[in-house]
Design an enzyme around this catalytic site. Structure first.
Site: not given
Ligand SMILES: Cc1ncc(C[n+]2csc(CCOP(=O)(O)OP(=O)(O)O)c2C)c(N)n1
Ligand SMILES: Cc1ncc(C[n+]2csc(CCOP(=O)(O)OP(=O)(O)O)c2C)c(N)n1
Ligand SMILES: [Mg+2]
Ligand SMILES: [Mg+2]
Lengths: 322, 374, 374, 322
Positions: A59, A128
């Site tokens: 972000e 959320h």
């Molecule tokens: C700081 C933050 N920004 C955005 C989100 C929304 N979000 C939840 S999971 C995700 C993707 C995460 O991807 P990854 O780190 O590869 O983990 P995975 O879900 O693939 O296990 C996002 C963008 C969040 N939870 N926290």
């Protein structure tokens, strides 16, 4: 035309992308996916990956790069995926985005919009369902606005993009899917509140997700013999004090409704202004029906934790007990 | 096995168990099979997958609001979890259901967060398994701080196996782009902290393919901070176990941090609320489904004659029992008390919050009255 | 030259001009001396140093509240600045007075920020030199965003020297530890942006020696993100110029980002408000003072017969003239109008802010009245 | 004993480090240098580099690692070098530090103190004179306190370190060097306000750097015939409403003074509470003398921009004009 708020926002952004090639959208999952709420659905397909940018997961990067893009002449519209994930961007928002115009004595202006789906009531998990508006409304240099209807969503998002000031654009996610009529009608200025229900005995002041709640409560209050005027603030910074105060000077009673925690919330600033500007008109103190001074609870508890019709009505009763 | 192609070429992918279930030699990783219990690993892989599929079913039935599936990532999680010592501390994301299971966290308690009855669900100190952290990257700094405490407690490099402690932090490929994750790397490297960063590169961050984050393998990130990174086949439970064991031992003995990239794949959508068909091809998913980590170990066990029909039958029975427990346990999760948020915001409730609680009680009570059958 | 020893060994330190002022061959860096004007470089080194020492004097006299001295870092800044094209954009920290000077920013305008008459002082677009950014690391992301704009404007890789644009972001060694700086690396690498990160590793972040941040050379950070890093002798103006020219050309032609580590030393305290004797030895500072970047080029010019006495006399004269201008110009900086903050917070002043301004005007006026001599 | 606030804080932390070996200090430049304000001067020498930690340059790291240290049983005291540099840590503070007790239903408590030198008036550059208290006071789960005297500095820092709740400890940097008597006298609880000057006609409510300004204004008001009571809030979250309201119920007039911007500042919450709890007692609306709704100005303008005696006096006059 009857549209959901999501579709109205989508149309508004499409409109802006068509009207000005310097407009660009950037955020996590807004392209291929169309955003987790589908607000940007189809826009990358039509405007390309350079103008509807699927960003890396960061972000600070989204807002920091938007500042640089704006310095290069672009008008970036950032999407923060959920209210609770805006905080990694807060350093860029508060120390840079909000202050660079002032720092540069007006030489640099940053037409950056930051869209944030906010508020609770959708049965979601932690982070959320939050209402971070106070953090931004207290930050000089930012405009903070929120829409309560598809019509406002459609018009306000375009006004925000057209504004030369950085604007935090809060979208009441639990109203995303409710449909409303959307026309090309002349819109009020971005920073003006609106009386959405005229009344004589008490003024309900709400914004975003709670406008609808306040309207329903007003109807219920009518039954109980109280004619409530409902004001949709629309802009939290600047605040349209005049619209609020002139209403309360008529009704003599005011009740603010928001989801954010009570203490140091937007309701506090409204109470402070109303008690000041309508001092001799108040029949009762300004009351506040808000989220409590706790973190947002697990979703099984959110209905009772959030301001709801019943709590507004009992507060109304209290107001008339003075 | 076809690797994740990154523009800047590839890191060697370390493997000890080939997709067809036969063991392989690796120039870096070694595993004395006498020190592992392949049957126990298999059992946990199966139970982990069952836990996951059962939770998905519960979500479909409306018992859960959401579920982040780990399908395809079982080997990475079970392999890593099997080499943890009791005193080690784990900082998971929100997808480490398999680690939780192996750590001994009651799987039913994993459901509360997604059912909306709690924001946590278990005591992190009970099994040294922290609560799920939903803010991407945030937990990596908590792991760093915890490791700073371990170092100050002389619980590192003492040579006492019951004392020396490592911290295992999980993260995803997307998390590598968050500033906080990189700060965690800075701190861990500069202070040579006993922390292992276990990155499950499942190649997707919701709809963002790995290339959105980086053009090089994730394991290489560590080199920029001055510690070692290794990329292992995340669908190879032996490789994940061996790499994690080595890294944890290194950490416990004072050798500093390691970044492990377990290259795997998120077979299901990001969560039950996500629609993966919007951003990736069925063919890709199909391709990876064929690299099933369970089938691989199953083949190994059969070939080695380690798992006979009784064994597999027993595993299935346990799996069914788990499913049964979950179905019953989920529905039996207690509704939260409205007092909960007020009680746990501060150590002792401030007066004005207590006042708010009183009003809230009165309101909830009045609701119950008005909702009571006339 | 004795290098900064990092525990994990050292990166080659690229050098083209040895401390004694003779040119050196380097396996990586090359510089066609026909393409540089050593006299102009020397002049700017001297003027930069004079600007700095004059500002320190003004601070001592109470004309400035604070000054961050660049003493010892002149070669890094002048070398980098000399290869910028007009269309390139620069994002400085708060210490790039030498870059500002070479960029054509009126040095007097650098003083306002430290005198308290303004928070900025110049129009960033006049010379494509951004305002100083005081929040460590924040400017690196602005550089990234600006570079994203360059890319979208097709002002990269077109082959048109008047069109192709690079972005030069400055940062310190301490800034490498901020999450935002590392996010900037992620974005620049993943999108192959036309941005060069120029890190002056002056070995100190206020009182924190470089080892507080990292155990490896700063240049290596880039490898973890998938782009190239190079460590040059930051007191060698030729090496800094050559490395920056190459990196900027690479960026302009679409080759992506580069991290340049200019290994130098902050000879003075962090700012005039800091007391370096509390955390580092005079011997260390002494040692580095002997590696003066100006003396080095002076020796070269003399040896090559490029700078005769007239030349050096002329440089001194310009230096004195600059000092004179600064002394007069500083005192002549206009006092800010009380209206300023109100006017520049928003594009058009909101009603309630206008009301606050009215009250403020009334108040200030009343003060002036009451302070007027009776 | 007459001590400066800096020395009082130093003694308080020394006391805490001696009393409990789990207490640990962490921040940028706090060790060898002793902090840019010398608040931690000599502590690393006496307690070692493991307990007085010179951290890498990263505020998210400072607070994030403090959370992990607290989970391991430590009681970290973080120093943020200046108010304007707390924002990179805001994600850890708001989404983690403030919420983990609630998230874990009380299983995890985080006794973390975050010390922040705050406020203006020292002729400094941008980001070195800000008042970020509202951001934290609006965040449930955090305690937010500030001291106005060396005595309070000495006692409150120890109380904050002893508290099991995460506490934002704001230090009014322009009062750092003023000396005051410091004793081992019994201290009021951390969350209680204090009447620092009794009066009958109007209540001045201040905290941190503005307490001294309010006291001087009260003396000046006395001359003009108005007896002003001055309250030092000390705690901004929770707010000691009772002390404030009972005073205003006596005086009938209230005036809040803080450096932070007016809108959505702490003064708003106080006005909202006072107009509610003292509705029938108010002779005039609650007034606010604060920083303006602009970013903090260049230092040459700060004297007039900050609330000062003259502005308090003219507001007092306004209050009595009702
Ligand atoms: C700081 C933050 N920004 C955005 C989100 C929304 N979000 C939840 S999971 C995700 C993707 C995460 O991807 P990854 O780190 O590869 O983990 P995975 O879900 O693939 O296990 C996002 C963008 C969040 N939870 N926290
Ligand atoms: C986010 C942030 N945290 C802390 C500070 C306080 N501070 C100012 S300069 C500095 C050290 C910077 O060191 P470095 O990046 O090496 O740059 P240098 O001063 O050596 O040029 C610090 C910690 C700041 N300006 N911004
Ligand atoms: Mg992933
Ligand atoms: Mg430095």
């Amino acid at each position: 035309m009857m549209l959901s708020m999501v579709k109205a926002l989508n149309d508004g952004m499409r409109h802006a992308l068509e009207a000005d090639k310097r407009v660009l959208l950037i955020g996590e999952d807004i392209g291929r996916l169309g955003g987790v709420f589908r607000t940007t659905d189809g826009l990358q397909k039509d405007f390309g990956e350079d103008r509807v940018v699927d960003s890396p997961l960061g972000e600070a990067g989204i807002v920091g790069s938007a500042i640089g893009l704006a310095m290069r002449g672009y008008r970036p519209v950032c999407e923060i995926q959920f209210d609770g994930f805006v905080y990694p961007a807060v350093n860029q928002i508060i120390t840079q985005l909000a202050k660079i115009r002032h720092r540069s004595s007006g030489a640099v202006h940053l037409p950056v919009v930051i869209r944030i789906p906010f508020g609770g009531g959708i049965g979601s998990i932690e982070h959320h369902s939050e209402s971070p508006e106070t953090y931004f409304a207290h930050t000089a240099g930012l405009k903070v606005v929120t829409c309560a209807t598809p019509q406002d969503a459609y018009s306000m998002i375009r006004q925000a993009i057209a504004s030369d000031d950085p604007t935090i654009f809060l979208e009441p996610k639990r109203r995303y899917w409710a449909k409303g009529d959307v026309t090309e009608a002349q819109d009020p200025p971005l920073d003006k509140a609106r009386v959405v229900r005229p009344g004589n005995d008490i003024t309900f002041i709400a914004y975003g997700p709670t406008v609808d709640t306040a309207l329903q409560a007003a109807d219920a209050a009518e039954a109980a013999g109280h004619s409530a005027e409902v004001i949709d603030l629309r802009s939290l910074s600047p605040l349209d004090t005049e619209t609020v105060v002139s209403s309360v000077q008529r009704t003599g009673r005011a009740l603010v409704v928001h989801e954010a925690s009570l203490s140091h919330g937007v309701g506090a600033e409204l109470a402070a202004r109303v008690q000041h500007d309508a001092f001799y008109f108040l029949e009762a103190p300004v009351l506040r029906v808000t989220g409590y001074d706790t973190p947002y609870p697990p979703s099984k508890l959110e209905h009772d934790w959030l301001p709801n019709i019943e709590r507004i009505l009992s507060a109304t009763k209290r107001s008339f007990s003075y | 096995m076809a690797e994740l192609q990154t523009p800047e070429g590839n890191e060697p992918l370390h493997q000890l168990l080939t997709p067809d279930g036969s063991t392989a030699q690796d120039e870096l990783l070694s595993l004395d099979l006498a020190t592992v219990d392949p049957c126990a690993l298999y059992r946990d892989l199966v139970l982990t997958r069952r836990l996951d599929s059962e939770a998905i079913a519960l979500q479909r039935q409306g018992e859960l609001g959401l579920w982040p599936s780990l399908l395809g990532q079982e080997a990475a999680q079970v392999g890593a979890a099997h080499v943890l010592l009791e005193q080690d501390m784990v900082f998971p994301t929100y997808r480490e259901h398999g680690v939780a299971h192996c750590r001994g966290v009651d799987p039913i308690s994993l459901l509360g967060l997604f059912r909306g009855t709690t924001l946590g669900g278990w005591d992190p100190y009970d099994r040294n398994f922290n609560l799920y952290t939903l803010v991407i990257g945030a937990q990596t700094l908590h792991a760093v701080g915890y490791a700073m405490g371990v170092l100050r407690d002389d619980a590192m490099g003492s040579g006492d196996v019951n004392r020396d402690t490592a911290v295992l932090a999980f993260l995803g490929d997307g998390a590598l782009s968050e500033g906080e994750t990189n700060e965690a790397f800075v701190w861990a490297a500069a202070q040579q902290l006993p922390v292992v960063f276990f990155c499950q590169n499942n190649q997707w961050a919701i709809s963002a393919p790995y290339r959105t984050q980086s053009r090089i393998p994730a394991a290489r990130r560590a080199s920029g901070f001055g510690f070692s990174g290794i990329r292992v086949d995340g669908n190879d439970v032996f490789a994940c176990l061996a790499a994690t064991r080595e890294a944890l031992n290194k950490a416990r003995s004072g050798g500093g941090p390691t970044l492990i990239e377990a290259l795997t794949y998120r077979v299901n959508a990001h969560t039950t609320a996500d629609d993966a068909t919007r951003y990736r091809s069925a063919a890709e998913t199909e391709d990876w489904t064929n690299r099933d980590p369970l089938a691989r170990l199953h083949a190994y066990l059969s070939a080695e004659g380690l798992g006979d029909t009784d064994f597999f039958a027993d595993v299935d029975a346990r799996s069914d029992a788990l499913a049964e427990r979950l179905r019953a346990g989920c529905r039996a999760l207690p509704e939260p008390d409205p007092t909960l948020p007020f009680e746990h915001t501060y150590a002792d409730m401030p007066d004005d919050l207590r006042q708010q609680l009183r009003e809230h009680h009165a309101f909830v009570a009045s609701m119950e009255r008005s909702e009571a059958p006339q």
